[in-house]
Write an enzyme that holds these catalytic residues in place. Structure first.
Site, PDB file in Angstrom:
ATOM      1  N   HIS A 103     -11.817  -5.209   8.240  1.00 38.86           N
ATOM      2  CA  HIS A 103     -12.217  -4.959   6.798  1.00 38.86           C
ATOM      3  C   HIS A 103     -13.494  -4.055   6.707  1.00 38.86           C
ATOM      4  O   HIS A 103     -14.093  -4.187   5.869  1.00 38.86           O
ATOM      5  CB  HIS A 103     -12.431  -6.181   6.263  1.00 38.86           C
ATOM      6  CG  HIS A 103     -11.230  -7.061   5.971  1.00 38.86           C
ATOM      7  ND1 HIS A 103     -10.415  -7.609   7.023  1.00 38.86           N
ATOM      8  CD2 HIS A 103     -10.494  -7.293   4.710  1.00 38.86           C
ATOM      9  CE1 HIS A 103      -9.345  -8.175   6.395  1.00 38.86           C
ATOM     10  NE2 HIS A 103      -9.359  -8.286   5.028  1.00 38.86           N
ATOM     11  N   GLU A 117       0.704  -1.121   0.160  1.00 42.69           N
ATOM     12  CA  GLU A 117       0.046   0.201   0.006  1.00 42.69           C
ATOM     13  C   GLU A 117       0.832   1.104  -0.017  1.00 42.69           C
ATOM     14  O   GLU A 117       0.568   2.236  -0.632  1.00 42.69           O
ATOM     15  CB  GLU A 117      -0.993  -0.186   1.173  1.00 42.69           C
ATOM     16  CG  GLU A 117      -2.249  -0.769   0.934  1.00 42.69           C
ATOM     17  CD  GLU A 117      -2.096  -2.228   1.164  1.00 42.69           C
ATOM     18  OE1 GLU A 117      -1.165  -2.679   1.436  1.00 42.69           O
ATOM     19  OE2 GLU A 117      -2.641  -3.108   0.746  1.00 42.69           O
TER      20      GLU A 117
END
Lengths: 331, 327
Positions: A134, A65
């Site tokens: 999540h 990321e």
């Protein structure tokens, strides 16, 4: 509504990306699994785009990321308009240095010599059994950083118009997609539908109470407004669309008219966008208020795995309904 | 700015010229800080000038540089005009960033200095993006990202090098190994004996080279090779330039953690002194010519400081300007 004239959220994101890539050769996509070889993205938003535009413009990345956010920033400094997909919003935290210290600040720190026209697409929302890492709605974290624009659509047509706007914008934009409602349909927009950023949308006019929200809760608020109309209560719905920069004027104008305000969001209650909106209402519309500003939000906890607990964690439509009734009673 | 295809005494002189300019500006600014006339945080590049000079000489103005808070040498070597650098150090409206970035965020796209970051290791992922844009556009530019040995231990280093090798980006990772990450020695912070050997972890597209960064010929040649390789589309290089930090982590840091003998040896081998001797020995310039060169730089610095001193502070409205672009 005929089948041809509707579109779901996933199709909306895909349409916006396709239109943006067709319109501007500097628009490039990067992210994990986004190419057709990898299935066109975990959520299929980019399906077909690498085949259509080539894998130079649609680039699958490693699970990195920081590298993804950094590559987007760097490419934007060199004149590209990258759209990076960060698979889940919780994974944005892995790249916070790039986003907060660099994307948001390079324009300012360079005295305007550079700018970072990137779009970070990400996905979140509780209700799908994905547990604590999540599902978080972290929009307030990013809204707390001057220099970033934070955008959340509440309908497929808005999703197209707002994502196009993010890509065309000269500042870093965080575009948040809701996982649970990805197949919800709505009217399809016409070609090249682009909405302004930083502008709230009064999507239903009313006179008794303003319900101010963004994203998923609008699905329930629209139904509640119909229900209240049947009782003779006139609800005004303000979809802020852009969490930051926040369109204070539209919110204040609405609350000055109705005298009552509910702010609803999915993110946890404390230190959320609702607190900021409530604060601005009391700063600018205090004398118009007939009741305290109410907040509806999810509980201050971690998103649980067990479905029963997840539902208990989440804000409920009945919370919004109760808040409206209390506000009408001046409570 | 590209000078030559192979090292020569005239290249040596050009390296010295850039390195000396850096030393003169560095000393001048440190003098102001240590005498209490400039109250800013500064991370001096003293002792690392040859690395930067060799880097700058091998790049075109249009090539990109991403550097770090210890970046004065890189910024001057890449070509930001002294006046803009000094005015930014003075936090004036006439500085490279209108006084809004300071030494740790110096930016000047016209010279190719795209980012200066104050967060260790964070520049590498961004540099990849610049190189990626060049690869897409085919504009033949090379990106250099400069960082210290300490930055090779942060996660972004790994993510960036993996991506650069995977995508065969036109980039040079220039690690200026000055032996200390803040006040911790290289050996106490890094498991590998060199930074360059880590390149082997990134496959055949990545080359790792470790050189004496204070030796003009070794440094220039290694930089030249890495830049040519990147520009030819052959992939990235992890170039470790071994050097030494002579003025502490920040200006005012007396480096008590550096053993006395180590510092004395480093001072005795001050690359500016040694390179000056080498230039004279090579016949590329006389002692008198080099003295004149130094005086000219001192005069230029004095002029830049006068300009900065007389320049206005940024308008207070700048606090809310450049947060977002024009609507």
């Amino acid at each position: 509504m005929s089948e041809q004239s509707t579109i779901n959220f996933t199709q909306a994101y895909a349409l916006a990306l396709d239109e943006a890539m067709a319109a501007d050769p500097t628009v490039v996509l990067l992210g994990e699994d986004i190419g057709d070889k990898e299935g066109g993205g975990v959520f299929k938003v980019t399906a077909g785009l690498s085949t259509k535009y080539g894998d130079v413009r649609v680039r699958t990345t490693p699970i990195s990321e920081q590298a993804i956010a950094g590559a987007a920033i760097g490419a934007s400094l060199a004149g590209m308009r990258p759209v990076a997909e960060i698979m889940f919003m919780n994974f944005m935290t892995v790249a916070m240095d790039q986003i907060v210290n660099h994307a948001a600040k390079l324009r300012f720190m360079s005295g305007g010599a550079t700018s970072v026209p990137i779009t970070l697409r990400t996905r979140s929302g509780a209700g799908s059994g994905n547990g604590g890492q999540h599902s978080d709605m972290l929009e307030a974290w990013f809204a707390h950083v001057p220099g970033i624009k934070v955008v959340i659509p509440s309908s497929p047509a808005d999703a197209v118009g707002l994502l196009r706007a993010c890509i065309e914008d000269d500042d870093p934009c965080l575009f948040i997609e809701d996982g649970l409602t990805r197949t919800v349909k709505g009217p399809a927009p016409g070609p090249n539908h682009i909405l302004p950023l930083g502008k709230a949308h009064v999507e239903r006019e009313g006179s008794d109470v303003s319900v101010i929200s963004y994203g998923r809760p609008l699905q329930e608020i629209r139904k509640l407004a119909d229900q209240f109309a049947g009782e003779g209560v006139s609800v005004e719905i303000v979809d802020i669309r852009t969490v930051s920069p926040l369109d204070t004027d539209t919110i204040v104008t609405s609350v000055c008219k109705t005298g009552r305000a509910i702010v609803a969001h999915e993110a946890v209650r404390s230190f959320g966008a609702g607190a900021e909106i409530a604060a601005r209402i009391q700063e600018h519309a205090f004398s118009s208020l007939k009741a305290p500003v109410k907040r509806v939000a999810s509980k201050d906890s971690t998103v649980p795995f067990a479905h029963s607990l997840e539902l208990e964690f989440l804000y409920k439509a009945s919370d919004i309904e109760a808040a409206v009734r209390q506000t009408l009673d001046g409570m | 700015m590209t000078t030559a295809d192979s090292f020569s005494s005239s290249v040596l002189l050009e390296i010295y010229r850039k390195a000396l300019l850096i030393r003169v500006v560095d000393e001048g600014i440190r003098g102001l800080i240590l005498s209490g006339n400039l109250r800013i945080a500064m991370h001096p590049p003293t002792g690392q000038e040859i690395v930067a000079a060799a880097m700058g000489l091998n790049l075109e103005t249009t090539d990109y540089l991403v550097t770090i808070y210890r970046g004065l040498h890189d910024q001057l070597a890449k070509g930001i005009p002294i006046t803009l650098v000094v005015a930014e150090y003075f936090a004036k409206a006439t500085g490279a960033c209108k006084g809004k970035g300071g030494p740790m965020h110096m930016t000047h796209p016209e010279s190719g200095v795209m980012v200066t970051s104050g967060v260790v290791g964070s520049g590498m992922p961004i540099a990849n993006g610049l190189a990626w844009a060049s690869q897409i556009k085919g504009d033949n530019r090379v990106t250099v990202t400069s960082f210290g040995d300490g930055a090779s231990n942060i996660g972004a280093f790994h993510e960036a090098l993996n991506l650069a090798a995977l995508w065969k980006l036109p980039i040079v990772f220039l690690c200026q190994n000055n032996r200390y990450g803040e006040s911790t020695t290289y050996a106490d912070a890094t498991a590998s004996s060199t930074v360059a050997e880590r390149a082997t972890a990134y496959g055949k597209n990545m080359v790792g080279v470790s050189v004496d960064g204070n030796d003009p010929e070794s440094m220039w040649t290694a930089m030249r090779t890495a830049v040519v390789r990147a520009r030819a589309g052959e992939g990235p290089t992890l170039l470790e330039a071994n050097t030494f930090r002579l003025s502490g982590h920040y200006c005012g840091d007396s480096s008590p953690y550096i053993p006395k003998e180590e510092m004395e040896e480093a001072v005795a081998n001050d690359p500016i002194k040694l390179t000056r001797e080498a230039v004279i020995k090579s016949g590329a310039a006389t002692e008198a010519a080099l003295d004149e060169m130094k005086e000219a730089f001192e005069a230029e610095l004095e002029e830049a400081m006068k300009f900065a001193h007389e320049s206005p502070a940024p308008d207070l409205s700048e606090v809310e300007t450049d947060v977002y672009g024009a609507a």
